[in-house]
Every structure is written in structure tokens, then in C-alpha cells.
Design an enzyme around this catalytic site. Sequence first.
Site, PDB file in Angstrom:
ATOM      1  N   ASN A 107       0.840  -1.187   0.000  1.00 36.08           N
ATOM      2  CA  ASN A 107       0.000   0.000   0.000  1.00 36.08           C
ATOM      3  C   ASN A 107       0.884   1.250   0.000  1.00 36.08           C
ATOM      4  O   ASN A 107       0.495   2.297  -0.486  1.00 36.08           O
ATOM      5  CB  ASN A 107      -0.897   0.010   1.231  1.00 36.08           C
ATOM      6  CG  ASN A 107      -1.609   1.335   1.403  1.00 36.08           C
ATOM      7  OD1 ASN A 107      -2.492   1.678   0.616  1.00 36.08           O
ATOM      8  ND2 ASN A 107      -1.203   2.129   2.396  1.00 36.08           N
ATOM      9  N   GLN A 172       5.175   6.867   5.589  1.00 36.86           N
ATOM     10  CA  GLN A 172       4.767   5.756   4.724  1.00 36.86           C
ATOM     11  C   GLN A 172       3.910   6.277   3.566  1.00 36.86           C
ATOM     12  O   GLN A 172       2.682   6.106   3.563  1.00 36.86           O
ATOM     13  CB  GLN A 172       3.977   4.712   5.527  1.00 36.86           C
ATOM     14  CG  GLN A 172       4.849   3.922   6.506  1.00 36.86           C
ATOM     15  CD  GLN A 172       4.020   3.158   7.527  1.00 36.86           C
ATOM     16  OE1 GLN A 172       2.994   3.654   8.013  1.00 36.86           O
ATOM     17  NE2 GLN A 172       4.456   1.974   7.876  1.00 36.86           N
ATOM     18  N   ASP A 174       1.763   6.524   0.353  1.00 40.48           N
ATOM     19  CA  ASP A 174       0.991   5.500  -0.359  1.00 40.48           C
ATOM     20  C   ASP A 174       1.457   5.372  -1.806  1.00 40.48           C
ATOM     21  O   ASP A 174       1.674   6.382  -2.489  1.00 40.48           O
ATOM     22  CB  ASP A 174      -0.497   5.870  -0.379  1.00 40.48           C
ATOM     23  CG  ASP A 174      -1.233   5.334   0.829  1.00 40.48           C
ATOM     24  OD1 ASP A 174      -0.625   5.321   1.920  1.00 40.48           O
ATOM     25  OD2 ASP A 174      -2.411   4.951   0.695  1.00 40.48           O
ATOM     26  N   ASP A 204      -1.089  -6.664   3.181  1.00 40.67           N
ATOM     27  CA  ASP A 204      -1.317  -5.597   4.147  1.00 40.67           C
ATOM     28  C   ASP A 204      -2.339  -4.600   3.596  1.00 40.67           C
ATOM     29  O   ASP A 204      -2.291  -4.230   2.423  1.00 40.67           O
ATOM     30  CB  ASP A 204       0.031  -4.879   4.378  1.00 40.67           C
ATOM     31  CG  ASP A 204       0.019  -3.929   5.559  1.00 40.67           C
ATOM     32  OD1 ASP A 204      -0.245  -4.386   6.671  1.00 40.67           O
ATOM     33  OD2 ASP A 204       0.291  -2.726   5.364  1.00 40.67           O
ATOM     34  N   TYR A 208      -7.113  -0.088   1.562  1.00 41.63           N
ATOM     35  CA  TYR A 208      -6.372   1.138   1.261  1.00 41.63           C
ATOM     36  C   TYR A 208      -5.564   0.979  -0.022  1.00 41.63           C
ATOM     37  O   TYR A 208      -5.435   1.913  -0.808  1.00 41.63           O
ATOM     38  CB  TYR A 208      -5.445   1.507   2.423  1.00 41.63           C
ATOM     39  CG  TYR A 208      -6.191   1.892   3.670  1.00 41.63           C
ATOM     40  CD1 TYR A 208      -7.240   2.815   3.616  1.00 41.63           C
ATOM     41  CD2 TYR A 208      -5.874   1.338   4.901  1.00 41.63           C
ATOM     42  CE1 TYR A 208      -7.936   3.170   4.751  1.00 41.63           C
ATOM     43  CE2 TYR A 208      -6.568   1.693   6.045  1.00 41.63           C
ATOM     44  CZ  TYR A 208      -7.598   2.605   5.969  1.00 41.63           C
ATOM     45  OH  TYR A 208      -8.289   2.958   7.095  1.00 41.63           O
ATOM     46  N   GLU A 211      -7.936   1.550  -2.716  1.00 43.08           N
ATOM     47  CA  GLU A 211      -8.806   2.693  -2.453  1.00 43.08           C
ATOM     48  C   GLU A 211      -9.008   3.593  -3.686  1.00 43.08           C
ATOM     49  O   GLU A 211      -8.059   3.968  -4.367  1.00 43.08           O
ATOM     50  CB  GLU A 211      -8.151   3.499  -1.343  1.00 43.08           C
ATOM     51  CG  GLU A 211      -8.811   4.778  -0.981  1.00 43.08           C
ATOM     52  CD  GLU A 211      -8.072   5.379   0.212  1.00 43.08           C
ATOM     53  OE1 GLU A 211      -8.747   5.723   1.176  1.00 43.08           O
ATOM     54  OE2 GLU A 211      -6.830   5.473   0.169  1.00 43.08           O
ATOM     55  N   GLU A 245      -5.686  -8.507   4.631  1.00 42.38           N
ATOM     56  CA  GLU A 245      -6.126  -7.744   5.794  1.00 42.38           C
ATOM     57  C   GLU A 245      -7.233  -6.798   5.336  1.00 42.38           C
ATOM     58  O   GLU A 245      -6.970  -5.813   4.649  1.00 42.38           O
ATOM     59  CB  GLU A 245      -4.952  -6.946   6.374  1.00 42.38           C
ATOM     60  CG  GLU A 245      -5.341  -6.184   7.629  1.00 42.38           C
ATOM     61  CD  GLU A 245      -4.335  -5.093   8.013  1.00 42.38           C
ATOM     62  OE1 GLU A 245      -4.312  -4.728   9.197  1.00 42.38           O
ATOM     63  OE2 GLU A 245      -3.604  -4.585   7.148  1.00 42.38           O
ATOM     64  N   ASP A 312      -1.367  -6.433  16.027  1.00 41.87           N
ATOM     65  CA  ASP A 312      -1.714  -5.012  16.181  1.00 41.87           C
ATOM     66  C   ASP A 312      -2.525  -4.813  17.454  1.00 41.87           C
ATOM     67  O   ASP A 312      -2.641  -5.720  18.263  1.00 41.87           O
ATOM     68  CB  ASP A 312      -2.512  -4.550  14.956  1.00 41.87           C
ATOM     69  CG  ASP A 312      -1.604  -4.321  13.762  1.00 41.87           C
ATOM     70  OD1 ASP A 312      -0.487  -3.795  13.941  1.00 41.87           O
ATOM     71  OD2 ASP A 312      -2.017  -4.671  12.644  1.00 41.87           O
TER      72      ASP A 312
END
Length: 551
Positions: A107, A172, A174, A204, A208, A211, A245, A312
Site C-alpha cells: 500500500n 509511509q 501510499d 497488508d 487502502y 482505495e 487484511e 496489532d
Amino acid sequence: MGMAAADDLWWKDAVLYCLDVETFADSDGDGCGDFGGLTDRIDYLAGIGVTCLWLMPFYPTPGQDDGYDVIDFYGVDPRLGTLGDFVAFVRTAAGRGLRIIVDLVVNHTSSQHPWFQQARSDPASPFRDYYVWRDEAPESPTDLVFPDTETSNWAYDGVAGQHYLHRFYAHQPDLNISNPAVREEIAKIMGFWLQLGVSGFRVDAVPYLLEVLPEGKPRGNAHDVLVALRAFLSRRRGDAILLGEVNLEPQEVRRFFGEHGDELDMQFSFLTNQALHLSLARCDDAPLRQMLQRLPEVPAGCQWANFVRNHDELTLDKLQPQERDDVFAAFGPDPGMQLFGRGLRRRLPPMVAGDRRRIELAYSLAFSLPGTPVLLYGEEIGMAENLNIPGRMSVRTPMQWTAEPGGGFSTADPASLRRPLPTGEYGPEAVNVAAQQPDTNSLLNWMERLIRRRKETPELGRGNLRLLDSGAPGVLAHRSDYDGGTVLALHNFTPHERDATLRLDDGCTALVDLLSDRRHEASGDVTFRLEGYGYRWYRVIRSAQQPASHG
Ligand code: NOJ
């Protein structure tokens, strides 16, 4: 006895085990786990019976998000070993019948990834369009994954003179999946690790990754991207899987399996997990029962992945505020045990005050509800968290192998470990593999028996779930039918003894108690006495003529 499933959907009968190389076993005494240490422990893992290891990110990283910030998708972090060590590990694991899946974190990259460095410093670079840039920071999207550190999903980069999208931390950025070059890079990364022998990927942050932003990221149908990646995967290695995920509402998760079951092979069932914790907290099966009824049907080749704990925060974000408060009150009343107002940063044993009955109940459910069970390292021995470690890292402490001060994880000075071990009741002197191995009644040996039984009971992974009415308040009763076999399961969420009654029709003549191996003659209405937090798995034995009725 168990029946081996005939086809090759191996992930339906798998038992997954998630670990981080960094915290599993340190072979060279530098305080950091490594591939050498992990390879030395493969016999332990094969011994407990898990069939597939999921490795958390082990790629070169500045370590600002525990490796979920990658600077080279084709390498091994030098602290953990070399690519050669990785291959030796995969080969040794394969020799013991263990498959490996690895985290695919695409991602985003680390902001220190060479792609981003080139993208920000040269607008004409082909890497510029690998990321998502805007002159003005848009107001949306507004929901923040890490509200403790971030105030926006857009960050201004002074070198680039533009804002870039970051769904997680600002370090991070995208990736822009609408750029075909990025999609090719992802396929190339997958191809690389497949060639080194992995059986698939834990993907992961899938929603997203796909998205569609208001301003048009990506171009075209995002799900086509996932269909294409899955097709690529299948061409390269027919039995490899994508385990995604996806933490979304019940009506939204189905499409990630793909309209034709051609996207994710498996999804973690965050919904089941959250409902399970609410049921445990309220001593009531109703929340879990209702969630199981709301889950969408899974396409034939696909599967849920069920877990009690992951790496997490234990997110409770899909619960209603009152429900979340009930879980907090029962399992983490101190604000220091909570995170982001939506989750807990504890592992199960201290949440239930070490009550072995409730621990067993939770794992019995994760192993008997429709889906594939996933363990987080250390769950098999009842490890706890260390609340002195900030944020989500509280549950990522070193594996506790022995009673030594470093837990047998490392010979380095325990005080120098980046993640300190817990002390006291759940410290290595009290909770460790070495002490539990020879003890028949230990959680470790119980878990080994559970894993073995689960593998001998393909009805659980593959069957159709039917919820049953047992007439006993607080007791969840379900059955799973597969290939002529039927398994019944009962779980008493209350601390009280309960009598549950089930009607055994379609030719049932006897029941085999799968967790004790006792056989009872049984037909018609049968009443089962369950102790507080008690659970049972039964296989139905029928007179030869009458097959199971599939419901
Ligand atoms: C989900 C991972 O589980 C989490 O640990 C990580 O921080 C984010 N994705 C970002 O990669």
C-alpha cells in the site's frame, strides 16, 4: 479418526502461525532475532503441528513501523540475516512440511525507499507517479489509522513542493496503484518471493491499497487490480494464496473475495474476532451468534482466517460504543491498556486473569468456527503483553523459550533488548516453552492436541456452518457438514453449568467426543452437561445407510 480432504485447497485445513523473525530467536547473541534462530526452531514449530508460517516484514527498513516501512522489497534486513539465510530457512521448513507466507506491504513504502527519494526530488522522474501527489492537501479522506501521531492523510513534502497521500504514518507514502508501472512492480515482487519458495502472501491494508479516492485514484476498477494480481499469482504458482487484511463491515467484505472468488483466497475475520471478544466479555453467545449470521457467504475456493489475537491493537472498531465499553470494562479498564479509543493492547491470558477455562474456550472457538485458525507466536504458551512498551508494540515482545532472564530468546543482556520481556506472573520465569513441554496439562500441550484434532477434522475448515438452538442460555451450538461428515460443537460462554439439548437426526447413532476420544451412544434429543466455560467437539457417527443432510 480424521479424514484427509481430497482436493488441494491446502489453506482450508491449514493452521497458520504468525511470527516476527526479529522477536522469535536470536542465534548470534546480538539481541535481535534472526533467520538462523528461526531455522533452529523449525522442529519446535513442526512439533506443535502448525502447517504454515506467516512471517511479518523482514525486509530492509528504517524500522519506524516495525518493518511495515520497507525500503527494499527484494532484500532481507541485515539485522535478521541474508537472502541466503532466508532460502536456507524456507528449504528447511519445506523439509518439515511447513509452508511459508510472507507479508506483502505494497500500500505504501518507507519515505526512505529509493522510489520515493527519486519521486520527491525530480518531478520528471518516472517514480513521481508511483505516489499520489496534490498541490493542495485535500480534506478527504479524513479517517485516520493512527490518530495518536497523525492529523491528516496528506503531508507536505518540501523537496517535492507538493502534498502526498499517506494512509498510515507520514513516513509511509501510499503507492499509486492506478499507475500500471506500480502494478508491475507489485507483480515482480510477488514473483521474486514465489521463486524463492513461498506459498503466498499476507496482503497488508487491502482496502487502502485498492482505495478509490474522490479525485480518482485508481483509474478504472480497483478490484480488477486484485483480480490481475491473483491471476498472476496462480500462473506463477498454482497453490499460492493471498490472505488479505480487510477490516470492514459485513456488507463490504464479500467483494474482496472477488465476484467470482478470484481475488483474496482468505480474509482475516476481524468481525468474528470482535464479536468473539464481546461474547467473552458479556458471557453471552448472542454477539458472536449474531455476527456469524451476518457474515456473507464465502465463495467455494475462499476462506475466513480466524484468530484470537494478532500483532496489532485488538481492534474493537466495528462494535457499537456501548459494546466496546463493555469489552474495555471486562478486559482492559485502565486507559493504558487501550489504544486509539478503539482497541486493546493486551494479549488474552491477562485479560481473563489467567483463567484457563476462558483461554481454552476462545481457542476452541477460533479452531472450530468456519475458517482457518491463525495463531500469533507465544499464544500457544499463554504469553502476555508488556504494557511498558508503547502502543501496539506491547504484544510484540520476544518469544519466551526458557526461564532464563532473556527468556532463552537471546543471550544478550536482557536490559539491552529493544522489546523488554514482561516480568512477574507472565515473565519468562513463569511462562516458557521449556517448562510446558514436559507437562501434559500445560497450555502448550493442550494447544498441540487442539491443533492435531483440528487437522484431523476437515469438516471444521471446509464445512457449511449451521447454528443450532441448544435451549441453553449463553451456549453457542453449531454444526459443520462436509463430505458426508458432521461435527457438532458446543461452547458455554457463561461461568455456570449449562444443560444444552440437541436433536440428533439424520441417522446419528453415536457421538465421538473429539477432544477426549470418548464415544457415546446417542440419538434423538440428547442433553449435554457443560461446566462453566466448557466446550465440546463431537463427530456424528451414523448408521451406514444415511448420509448427512446438508443444510
Ligand atoms: C497493518 C499492519 O498490520 C500494521 O502493523 C501496520 O502498521 C500497517 N498495516 C501499515 O503497514
